[in-house]
Every structure is written in structure tokens, then in C-alpha cells.
Design an enzyme around this catalytic site. Sequence first.
Site, PDB file in Angstrom:
ATOM      1  N   ARG A  54       0.820  -1.235   0.000  1.00 48.38           N
ATOM      2  CA  ARG A  54       0.000   0.000   0.000  1.00 48.38           C
ATOM      3  C   ARG A  54       0.846   1.275   0.000  1.00 48.38           C
ATOM      4  NH1 ARG A  54      -3.005  -3.107   3.449  1.00 48.38           N
ATOM      5  NH2 ARG A  54      -4.917  -3.863   2.475  1.00 48.38           N
ATOM      6  N   LYS A  99       2.759  12.028 -10.889  1.00 46.18           N
ATOM      7  CA  LYS A  99       1.879  11.128 -11.662  1.00 46.18           C
ATOM      8  C   LYS A  99       2.642   9.858 -11.988  1.00 46.18           C
ATOM      9  CE  LYS A  99      -0.937  14.311 -14.334  1.00 46.18           C
ATOM     10  NZ  LYS A  99      -1.290  14.627 -15.723  1.00 46.18           N
ATOM     11  N   GLU A 109       9.701  19.583 -24.625  1.00 41.54           N
ATOM     12  CA  GLU A 109       9.067  19.989 -23.361  1.00 41.54           C
ATOM     13  C   GLU A 109       9.776  21.238 -22.799  1.00 41.54           C
ATOM     14  OE1 GLU A 109       6.309  18.736 -22.188  1.00 41.54           O
ATOM     15  OE2 GLU A 109       6.162  16.652 -22.863  1.00 41.54           O
ATOM     16  N   LYS A 138       7.802  23.534 -13.377  1.00 41.77           N
ATOM     17  CA  LYS A 138       6.792  22.473 -13.226  1.00 41.77           C
ATOM     18  C   LYS A 138       6.354  22.380 -11.762  1.00 41.77           C
ATOM     19  CE  LYS A 138       5.061  18.000 -14.109  1.00 41.77           C
ATOM     20  NZ  LYS A 138       5.034  16.770 -14.851  1.00 41.77           N
ATOM     21  N   GLU A 143      -4.886  18.270 -10.466  1.00 37.48           N
ATOM     22  CA  GLU A 143      -5.535  18.814 -11.667  1.00 37.48           C
ATOM     23  C   GLU A 143      -6.965  19.244 -11.422  1.00 37.48           C
ATOM     24  OE1 GLU A 143      -4.887  15.582 -14.474  1.00 37.48           O
ATOM     25  OE2 GLU A 143      -3.243  16.698 -15.331  1.00 37.48           O
ATOM     26  N   ARG A 154      -2.867  23.205 -13.764  1.00 37.34           N
ATOM     27  CA  ARG A 154      -1.915  22.212 -14.269  1.00 37.34           C
ATOM     28  C   ARG A 154      -2.102  21.974 -15.769  1.00 37.34           C
ATOM     29  NH1 ARG A 154       0.283  16.957 -10.827  1.00 37.34           N
ATOM     30  NH2 ARG A 154       1.620  16.165 -12.456  1.00 37.34           N
ATOM     31  N   ASN A 174      -0.176  21.398 -20.687  1.00 37.14           N
ATOM     32  CA  ASN A 174      -0.642  20.622 -21.828  1.00 37.14           C
ATOM     33  C   ASN A 174      -0.679  21.399 -23.136  1.00 37.14           C
ATOM     34  OD1 ASN A 174      -1.181  17.840 -21.351  1.00 37.14           O
ATOM     35  ND2 ASN A 174      -2.648  18.500 -19.805  1.00 37.14           N
ATOM     36  N   HIS A 207      -0.537  19.600 -26.409  1.00 35.27           N
ATOM     37  CA  HIS A 207      -0.818  18.194 -26.113  1.00 35.27           C
ATOM     38  C   HIS A 207      -2.183  17.715 -26.604  1.00 35.27           C
ATOM     39  CE1 HIS A 207       2.810  18.552 -23.784  1.00 35.27           C
ATOM     40  NE2 HIS A 207       2.729  17.327 -23.312  1.00 35.27           N
ATOM     41  N   HIS A 255      -1.365  14.557 -28.383  1.00 37.82           N
ATOM     42  CA  HIS A 255      -1.859  13.260 -27.906  1.00 37.82           C
ATOM     43  C   HIS A 255      -2.723  12.568 -28.967  1.00 37.82           C
ATOM     44  CE1 HIS A 255      -1.356  14.260 -23.345  1.00 37.82           C
ATOM     45  NE2 HIS A 255      -0.312  13.609 -23.810  1.00 37.82           N
ATOM     46  N   HIS A 280       6.861  11.326 -28.245  1.00 40.17           N
ATOM     47  CA  HIS A 280       5.982  12.307 -27.619  1.00 40.17           C
ATOM     48  C   HIS A 280       6.420  13.745 -27.943  1.00 40.17           C
ATOM     49  CE1 HIS A 280       3.323  14.050 -24.663  1.00 40.17           C
ATOM     50  NE2 HIS A 280       4.351  14.631 -24.078  1.00 40.17           N
TER      51      HIS A 280
HETATM   52  N1  LIG Z   1       4.374  10.894 -15.109  1.00 38.65           N
HETATM   53  C1  LIG Z   1       4.350  11.971 -15.836  1.00 38.65           C
HETATM   54  O1  LIG Z   1       4.005  13.057 -15.375  1.00 38.65           O
HETATM   55  C2  LIG Z   1       4.805  11.892 -17.259  1.00 38.65           C
HETATM   56  C3  LIG Z   1       5.021  13.064 -17.991  1.00 38.65           C
HETATM   57  C4  LIG Z   1       5.502  12.937 -19.288  1.00 38.65           C
HETATM   58  C5  LIG Z   1       5.743  11.685 -19.836  1.00 38.65           C
HETATM   59  N2  LIG Z   1       5.512  10.573 -19.085  1.00 38.65           N
HETATM   60  C6  LIG Z   1       5.786   9.239 -19.632  1.00 38.65           C
HETATM   61  O2  LIG Z   1       7.180   9.120 -19.875  1.00 38.65           O
HETATM   62  C7  LIG Z   1       7.391   8.143 -20.879  1.00 38.65           C
HETATM   63  C8  LIG Z   1       8.411   8.649 -21.855  1.00 38.65           C
HETATM   64  O3  LIG Z   1       9.613   8.927 -21.178  1.00 38.65           O
HETATM   65  P1  LIG Z   1      11.009   8.952 -21.942  1.00 38.65           P
HETATM   66  O4  LIG Z   1      10.913   9.819 -23.111  1.00 38.65           O
HETATM   67  O5  LIG Z   1      12.044   9.194 -20.922  1.00 38.65           O
HETATM   68  O6  LIG Z   1      11.091   7.463 -22.553  1.00 38.65           O
HETATM   69  P2  LIG Z   1      11.898   6.162 -22.108  1.00 38.65           P
HETATM   70  O7  LIG Z   1      11.825   5.919 -20.676  1.00 38.65           O
HETATM   71  O8  LIG Z   1      11.439   5.111 -23.033  1.00 38.65           O
HETATM   72  O9  LIG Z   1      13.406   6.577 -22.449  1.00 38.65           O
HETATM   73  C9  LIG Z   1      13.777   6.843 -23.775  1.00 38.65           C
HETATM   74  C10 LIG Z   1      14.923   5.912 -24.235  1.00 38.65           C
HETATM   75  O10 LIG Z   1      16.137   6.402 -23.709  1.00 38.65           O
HETATM   76  C11 LIG Z   1      16.820   5.370 -22.991  1.00 38.65           C
HETATM   77  N3  LIG Z   1      17.554   6.062 -21.930  1.00 38.65           N
HETATM   78  C12 LIG Z   1      17.047   6.771 -20.899  1.00 38.65           C
HETATM   79  N4  LIG Z   1      18.029   7.394 -20.236  1.00 38.65           N
HETATM   80  C13 LIG Z   1      19.189   7.058 -20.852  1.00 38.65           C
HETATM   81  C14 LIG Z   1      20.554   7.401 -20.638  1.00 38.65           C
HETATM   82  N5  LIG Z   1      20.929   8.282 -19.697  1.00 38.65           N
HETATM   83  N6  LIG Z   1      21.488   6.847 -21.442  1.00 38.65           N
HETATM   84  C15 LIG Z   1      21.122   5.998 -22.440  1.00 38.65           C
HETATM   85  N7  LIG Z   1      19.843   5.666 -22.719  1.00 38.65           N
HETATM   86  C16 LIG Z   1      18.894   6.186 -21.925  1.00 38.65           C
HETATM   87  C17 LIG Z   1      15.744   4.419 -22.547  1.00 38.65           C
HETATM   88  O11 LIG Z   1      16.263   3.130 -22.336  1.00 38.65           O
HETATM   89  C18 LIG Z   1      14.795   4.476 -23.742  1.00 38.65           C
HETATM   90  O12 LIG Z   1      15.251   3.621 -24.761  1.00 38.65           O
HETATM   91  C19 LIG Z   1       6.036   7.871 -21.499  1.00 38.65           C
HETATM   92  O13 LIG Z   1       5.560   6.624 -21.088  1.00 38.65           O
HETATM   93  C20 LIG Z   1       5.158   8.979 -20.960  1.00 38.65           C
HETATM   94  O14 LIG Z   1       3.806   8.585 -20.823  1.00 38.65           O
HETATM   95  C21 LIG Z   1       5.052  10.650 -17.825  1.00 38.65           C
HETATM   96 ZN   LIG Z   2       4.331  16.105 -22.567  1.00 39.41          ZN
END
Ligand SMILES: NC(=O)c1ccc[n+]([C@@H]2O[C@H](COP(=O)([O-])OP(=O)(O)OC[C@H]3O[C@@H](n4cnc5c(N)ncnc54)[C@H](O)[C@@H]3O)[C@@H](O)[C@H]2O)c1
Ligand SMILES: [Zn+2]
Length: 344
Positions: free
Chosen positions: A106, A128, A170, A209, A219, A224, A228, A231, A235, A248
Site C-alpha cells: 500500500r 503522476k 518539453e 513544473k 488537476e 496544471r 498541456n 498536447h 496526444h 511524444h
Molecule cells: N508521469 C508523468 O508526469 C509523465 C510526464 C511525461 C511523460 N511521461 C511518460 O514518460 C514516458 C516517456 O519517457 P522517456 O521519453 O524518458 O522514454 P523512455 O523511458 O522510453 O526513455 C527513452 C529511451 O532512452 C533510454 N535512456 C534513458 N536514459 C538514458 C541514458 N541516460 N542513457 C542511455 N539511454 C537512456 C531508454 O532506455 C529508452 O530507450 C512515457 O511513457 C510517458 O507517458 C510521464
Molecule cells: Zn508532454
Amino acid sequence: MQVKVNSGSDHYSVGATQFDKILEQVTHRDIVITDNNLTACYPSLKNISGNLITIPAGEESKSFDQYEKVVEQIFQSSFLRNGTIFAIGGGVVGDLAGFVAATVHRGVRFVQVPTSLLAMVDSSVGGKVGIDLRHGKNLLGSFYNPAAVYIDPAVLQTLPVEHFQNGMAEVIKYGWILDTELLEILNQETLTATSRNLQEIVFRCVALKCDVVEEDFTEKSGLRAILNFGHTVGHALEAQVKYKNLLHGQAIAIGMVAEVAIANELGLSQLRTQDIEPLFQQYQLPICPTSHVNLDQLISLMLGDKKSTGNGIAMSLVLEPGQCKLVDNIDPALVRRVLANIWS
Ligand SMILES: NC(=O)c1ccc[n+]([C@@H]2O[C@H](COP(=O)([O-])OP(=O)(O)OC[C@H]3O[C@@H](n4cnc5c(N)ncnc54)[C@H](O)[C@@H]3O)[C@@H](O)[C@H]2O)c1
Ligand SMILES: [Zn+2]
């Protein structure tokens, strides 16, 4: 460098720490969740004191199946309630590990160590966490704050350039919605993983942020939603191609340009697409779709966007540089006309 976050009853800080020093904090009681690209780039991850769980890199790992596998591994280890789960990776690792941390026993202590630019400036702060379901992205999740976020921008030197550029979308967004000084800095030079001011810019975005999520953690007030910008269109584009071959950051770059044109058409802003395109082009980000878009389907996806209250399309629109507002009830016919025009 440090940013303090007061989010509801939770207080945590986002601080700059060297990667090796972060790994030294992991004790035998803890779990580290990471992906196979990170273990390949940073073999020292295999020498940590705690248990290491490595997931396959990529969005497919933000799944119910992978969640179950990770939780199984956690319960096979001697992990107790007083241990910490460290997420070391991009947004995929952070979102999945955060959801695991929110639900195991939990809720256990959770530390974010974002290693992609997108995770540093966006997903690791704000609380999130979640996974994707067959029905859609991020559908199962929670608001769950980390106990701390540690950032070492030096790890961006191993991040593939395409993913660095993805995160820059971003960064540019923060400039347009909140920070004209940031836009000026971005206009002066092209940032790379070795830029001297990278850490300063990352923390500038983190602070922006944090300010927003402190005001509107769950939200409710609509504040917040300004995060977006770009987005609603972005999206919908991602959903239309089923999250394949479109990152993205690329989707929201196209989205921000489109939403500037829509704000202009609505008479809410003097900005034109030409004003916003150059920064995206500087980072090889697209400014319009590169493959065929089904506009009718795109409009219906936008009508289903979570920001919409059921009346027309909702978008967070930039009124002037540094100022953004959620606008609801936008006529779908107007949106369709503008998109058909700028993408023709
Ligand atoms: N929680 C939130 O508020 C929020 C906000 C925006 C996006 N997201 C989520 O984040 C995800 C996308 O994140 P992302 O773009 O980081 O993608 P990701 O986690 O897939 O990373 C991108 C790629 O880079 C590689 N990588 C990461 N750091 C590295 C490093 N230092 N050296 C070498 N390789 C590295 C990873 O293995 C992957 O192949 C999505 O699922 C999205 O929905 C969440
Ligand atoms: Zn975004």
C-alpha cells in the site's frame, strides 16, 4: 542546485547529485528498477547493494504484464515495508516503478532518478505514476510523490540524440507557457548534452513544473492544464499512429505549432506559426505531420481529450509568449479547417 516541492502534505526536493553518489545511497533493503539500456551504459548498476530489477527498454514495458512481473520479483526478494524503490531511467521506468511503489505494501518510499531529458524536466516531478492498458495510455495510475528526485545531467551524454531532442520539445514548451527569459536563452544557442548551462536549464524547468503542480497537484483548478500546451493535438496524433514511430516530443512540437495557429484563428493571440517553428527546427523536431493524418478521426480523438468538459475541444493555448490558458468549447469545425490549412 536544488528545488523544494511542497505538494499537499508531501515535501520533497529535487537535487543535483552525481550518478555514482546516487548509487551509493542504495542499501541492501532497497530495490532499483531500471531498463536494459541503462545497465548497458552504466555497468556500475550491477554492483549496487540492493536488488536490481531490469525491464526491457521501451513503452511496451509500461504494461500490466510487466507490472506483475516486477511485483513478483519484489516479493521473491526480501523487500520489506521500510525499503525504498529507486526508479533509475527515463519516463517509462519512472512511471512503472512509481506505480509499483504506490501499490506494494500500500505504498513504500520511492526515489526518482530520471536519466532522460524528458524525465528530468517533466515526468519525474509532479507525482503522476502509472501504466498503459489495452484501452489506452496511462489509464491505470495514481498520484504518488517521490521522497526525493536526484538528477545528474551528465548521464544525458549517453542518451540517444533523438531522445535528447524529444525532451527539448518539453523544455521549449516551458518557455512559451511560462518563461520568456528561457525562450531568449534557447534562441541564443543550441543546447546539447555537454552544454555548460544544461544543468541550469534543467533545474529552471523543474522549478517551473513544481510551481504549477504545487498549486494544482490533482488537476482540480485547471492550472496544471497549462502544461498541456500542444498536447491536445499531440496526444491525438500519438493515439492515431498507436504510439509507433512518433515520439511524444515530436507529436507535441507539431501540436504546439498547430495550437498557435488555432489560437490565432480564434482571435486569442497575435502569434503566428512562423514565430514558434524555428526553435523546433533547431532540434530537428517536426512542425507538421510527416505521414497521412485522418482529420476526422483526429477531431474525434480530440473531443475525447481528458481536458474537455464535453463541449467542443479543449486546448491550453498560448495567448502571448509566457502566458497560457485552458480554453474549452472550441468549435471542432474551426480546428479541422485550421489543421487542413496548415498541413496541406
Ligand atoms: N508521469 C508523468 O508526469 C509523465 C510526464 C511525461 C511523460 N511521461 C511518460 O514518460 C514516458 C516517456 O519517457 P522517456 O521519453 O524518458 O522514454 P523512455 O523511458 O522510453 O526513455 C527513452 C529511451 O532512452 C533510454 N535512456 C534513458 N536514459 C538514458 C541514458 N541516460 N542513457 C542511455 N539511454 C537512456 C531508454 O532506455 C529508452 O530507450 C512515457 O511513457 C510517458 O507517458 C510521464
Ligand atoms: Zn508532454
